[in-house]
Design a protein around this motif. Structure first.
Motif, PDB file in Angstrom:
ATOM      1  N   UNK A  37     -35.322  31.970 -44.491  1.00 13.74           N
ATOM      2  CA  UNK A  37     -34.607  31.995 -45.763  1.00 13.74           C
ATOM      3  C   UNK A  37     -33.454  32.980 -45.651  1.00 13.74           C
ATOM      4  N   UNK A  38     -32.242  32.539 -46.011  1.00 14.80           N
ATOM      5  CA  UNK A  38     -31.081  33.417 -46.105  1.00 14.80           C
ATOM      6  C   UNK A  38     -30.731  33.534 -47.577  1.00 14.80           C
ATOM      7  N   UNK A  46     -32.259  27.631 -46.935  1.00 15.99           N
ATOM      8  CA  UNK A  46     -33.557  27.541 -46.268  1.00 15.99           C
ATOM      9  C   UNK A  46     -33.396  26.698 -45.011  1.00 15.99           C
ATOM     10  N   UNK A  47     -33.741  27.277 -43.866  1.00 16.30           N
ATOM     11  CA  UNK A  47     -33.650  26.582 -42.581  1.00 16.30           C
ATOM     12  C   UNK A  47     -35.074  26.353 -42.066  1.00 16.30           C
ATOM     13  N   UNK A  48     -35.527  25.101 -42.151  1.00 16.65           N
ATOM     14  CA  UNK A  48     -36.892  24.699 -41.791  1.00 16.65           C
ATOM     15  C   UNK A  48     -37.901  25.304 -42.769  1.00 16.65           C
ATOM     16  N   UNK A  49     -39.106  24.696 -42.793  1.00 12.50           N
ATOM     17  CA  UNK A  49     -40.047  25.062 -43.864  1.00 12.50           C
ATOM     18  C   UNK A  49     -41.493  25.064 -43.421  1.00 12.50           C
ATOM     19  N   UNK A  50     -41.751  25.228 -42.109  1.00 10.05           N
ATOM     20  CA  UNK A  50     -43.130  25.216 -41.662  1.00 10.05           C
ATOM     21  C   UNK A  50     -43.770  23.853 -41.884  1.00 10.05           C
ATOM     22  N   UNK A  51     -45.097  23.792 -41.747  1.00  7.60           N
ATOM     23  CA  UNK A  51     -45.792  22.501 -41.831  1.00  7.60           C
ATOM     24  C   UNK A  51     -46.466  22.266 -43.172  1.00  7.60           C
ATOM     25  N   UNK A  52     -46.809  23.336 -43.875  1.00  8.46           N
ATOM     26  CA  UNK A  52     -47.607  23.177 -45.086  1.00  8.46           C
ATOM     27  C   UNK A  52     -46.867  23.787 -46.278  1.00  8.46           C
ATOM     28  N   UNK A  53     -47.546  24.510 -47.146  1.00  9.02           N
ATOM     29  CA  UNK A  53     -46.924  24.978 -48.375  1.00  9.02           C
ATOM     30  C   UNK A  53     -46.558  26.439 -48.415  1.00  9.02           C
ATOM     31  N   UNK A  54     -46.633  27.124 -47.251  1.00  7.66           N
ATOM     32  CA  UNK A  54     -46.388  28.569 -47.253  1.00  7.66           C
ATOM     33  C   UNK A  54     -44.973  28.929 -47.724  1.00  7.66           C
ATOM     34  N   UNK A  69     -28.811  25.181 -50.213  1.00 12.81           N
ATOM     35  CA  UNK A  69     -28.777  24.349 -49.005  1.00 12.81           C
ATOM     36  C   UNK A  69     -30.114  24.402 -48.299  1.00 12.81           C
ATOM     37  N   UNK A  70     -30.619  23.221 -47.964  1.00 12.48           N
ATOM     38  CA  UNK A  70     -31.801  23.090 -47.115  1.00 12.48           C
ATOM     39  C   UNK A  70     -31.345  22.464 -45.805  1.00 12.48           C
ATOM     40  N   UNK A  71     -31.821  23.021 -44.678  1.00 15.67           N
ATOM     41  CA  UNK A  71     -31.489  22.476 -43.359  1.00 15.67           C
ATOM     42  C   UNK A  71     -32.790  22.177 -42.629  1.00 15.67           C
ATOM     43  N   UNK A  72     -33.002  20.909 -42.297  1.00 15.67           N
ATOM     44  CA  UNK A  72     -34.127  20.522 -41.456  1.00 15.67           C
ATOM     45  C   UNK A  72     -33.618  20.344 -40.039  1.00 15.67           C
ATOM     46  N   UNK A  93     -29.619  21.726 -54.124  1.00 19.08           N
ATOM     47  CA  UNK A  93     -28.256  21.203 -54.254  1.00 19.08           C
ATOM     48  C   UNK A  93     -27.898  20.267 -53.103  1.00 19.08           C
ATOM     49  N   UNK A  94     -28.156  20.714 -51.846  1.00 19.15           N
ATOM     50  CA  UNK A  94     -27.706  19.952 -50.677  1.00 19.15           C
ATOM     51  C   UNK A  94     -28.749  20.010 -49.575  1.00 19.15           C
ATOM     52  N   UNK A  95     -28.885  18.908 -48.847  1.00 19.80           N
ATOM     53  CA  UNK A  95     -29.780  18.832 -47.689  1.00 19.80           C
ATOM     54  C   UNK A  95     -28.965  18.459 -46.467  1.00 19.80           C
ATOM     55  N   UNK A  96     -29.171  19.216 -45.386  1.00 14.41           N
ATOM     56  CA  UNK A  96     -28.631  18.846 -44.082  1.00 14.41           C
ATOM     57  C   UNK A  96     -29.797  18.468 -43.172  1.00 14.41           C
ATOM     58  N   UNK A  97     -29.649  17.332 -42.504  1.00 14.02           N
ATOM     59  CA  UNK A  97     -30.638  16.900 -41.514  1.00 14.02           C
ATOM     60  C   UNK A  97     -29.881  16.127 -40.448  1.00 14.02           C
ATOM     61  N   UNK A  98     -30.417  16.100 -39.218  1.00 15.63           N
ATOM     62  CA  UNK A  98     -29.645  15.484 -38.129  1.00 15.63           C
ATOM     63  C   UNK A  98     -29.649  13.962 -38.145  1.00 15.63           C
ATOM     64  N   UNK A  99     -30.486  13.352 -38.967  1.00 14.34           N
ATOM     65  CA  UNK A  99     -30.460  11.904 -39.111  1.00 14.34           C
ATOM     66  C   UNK A  99     -31.403  11.142 -38.220  1.00 14.34           C
ATOM     67  N   UNK A 100     -32.017  11.793 -37.244  1.00 11.85           N
ATOM     68  CA  UNK A 100     -32.907  11.086 -36.315  1.00 11.85           C
ATOM     69  C   UNK A 100     -34.206  10.700 -37.021  1.00 11.85           C
ATOM     70  N   UNK A 101     -34.633   9.450 -36.832  1.00 13.00           N
ATOM     71  CA  UNK A 101     -35.845   8.979 -37.485  1.00 13.00           C
ATOM     72  C   UNK A 101     -37.074   9.291 -36.639  1.00 13.00           C
ATOM     73  N   UNK A 102     -38.234   9.294 -37.301  1.00 12.65           N
ATOM     74  CA  UNK A 102     -39.504   9.568 -36.650  1.00 12.65           C
ATOM     75  C   UNK A 102     -40.565   8.697 -37.308  1.00 12.65           C
ATOM     76  N   UNK A 103     -41.709   8.554 -36.659  1.00  9.80           N
ATOM     77  CA  UNK A 103     -42.710   7.584 -37.115  1.00  9.80           C
ATOM     78  C   UNK A 103     -43.874   8.213 -37.870  1.00  9.80           C
TER      79      UNK A 103
END
Length: 344
Positions: A37-38, A46-54, A69-72, A93-103
């Motif tokens: 968090x910055x 927020x840059x990444x958010x762990x796996x659960x709710x922490x 801004x959220x960045x995944x 307000x805004x989300x940044x993500x690289x666009x790559x899909x996953x299953x």
């Protein structure tokens, strides 16, 4: 006069707040995952958010309601799994993500959370940047959207350079040596005050050339206590100690780590007091020559699988461990991420 004095104080307090200039960077203890968090008086990123709710709990605990801004960085669960809980409790307000899909279902939940929100969405690339007051966010990697990329999720990981006055933070996510080399080849100035070591301190990241180019005063890794990957790897800690003058902090022993800066000086506060010692470097395990006991150092390899490996070898690549009974795509990825197995 007493009434007038109180009125003046009430008037001055918000002025003091508005002119307070400080950046806080929280490397939150999310176990085996990544979450940063910055926060300034102008914005929260927020840059990444762990796996659960922490991360959602932590944000509420420090009084954050709106996020600019959220960045995944990429689609692995230990980086994006915690975002849906944040969307449920905060305005984004805004989300940044690289666009790559996953299953995975985790990825689907992440995308659903974005679609169900009012947030703007963008797939950034090198050269993109945004400013919130004195805080500048620059993208160093990848070259652009990874929506058409089908390779490893780490290959197009978003790398961020956050600059605040004379102080900067290089947030690498799970960028590996290949991505580090691409950043070095770009010719950009990546010298930073604080470096977040790539891939939780894995030997797949933090090359000597990269460390020397960054020349950090502080190095941070985020990893879970006694995690099954052995993060941080001893040779990475040794590399940092040999090639930089950085003080090293890790969430597995320090808990949450908070840096505060006015753009010139910087301080660090940790949840727990600890010292990182120089460790012996663990040699890689050559799956073509290792003994049964040596093979069992590899994650998911017990005695039975070690004996099967010995029957099936030689292997031309670590990926061929998928021939071993019970090693499917998930376990194979864990083995590759651990970085201990080799064929040479």
């Amino acid at each position: 006069m007493k009434v007038l004095r109180i009125s003046i104080l009430l008037f001055l307090l918000p002025i003091t707040f508005l002119f307070a200039t400080e950046l806080e960077v929280h490397f939150v203890d999310v176990g085996q995952g990544s979450g940063v968090i910055l926060q300034t008086s102008d914005a929260v990123v927020v840059v990444d958010a762990g796996q659960y709710g922490e991360m959602a709990d932590y944000l509420r605990g420090i009084g954050v309601t709106d996020i600019d801004l959220i960045i995944g960085s990429h689609a692995h669960a230990d980086h994006i799994g915690g975002f849906p809980a944040i969307f449920e409790n905060h305005e984004i307000a805004t989300v940044w993500y690289n666009g790559q899909t996953h299953t995975t279902r985790t990825f689907e939940n992440f995308i659903d959370a974005i679609l169900n929100s009012d947030a703007d969405y963008y797939e950034p690339g090198i050269g993109d940047s945004v400013s919130y007051g004195d805080l500048e966010i620059h993208v160093l990697h990848p070259e652009g959207s990874a929506s058409d990329y089908s390779g490893h999720l780490h290959d197009k990981n978003i790398v961020i350079h956050a600059v605040y006055g004379e102080v900067s933070f290089l947030l690498t996510g799970d960028a590996e040596v290949k991505s580090e080399d691409e950043i070095l080849d770009s010719g950009l100035d990546i010298q930073s005050t604080v470096l977040k070591l790539g891939h939780h301190g894995s030997r797949t990241s933090s090359s000597v050339d990269f460390l020397r180019a960054v020349a950090p005063q502080f190095a941070v890794y985020q990893a879970g206590i006694d995690n099954r990957y052995g993060h941080p790897h001893a040779e990475v800690i040794d590399r940092v100690q040999q090639n930089t003058s950085a003080d090293i902090f890790g969430s597995d022993i320090h808990g949450t780590i908070i840096f505060r800066t006015d753009g010139k000086s910087i301080t660090v506060e940790t949840e727990q007091s600890a010292t990182i010692q120089r460790e012996s470097v663990v040699d890689r395990v050559n799956i073509n020559t290792a003994t049964v006991e040596e093979l069992q150092q590899i994650v998911h390899i017990g005695e039975a699988r070690a004996e099967e490996i010995m029957r099936l070898r030689p292997f031309s690549s670590v990926s061929q461990l998928s021939r071993v009974s019970g090693i499917g795509a998930g376990r194979l990825q864990d083995i590759i991420d651990q970085g201990l197995a080799s064929v040479d």
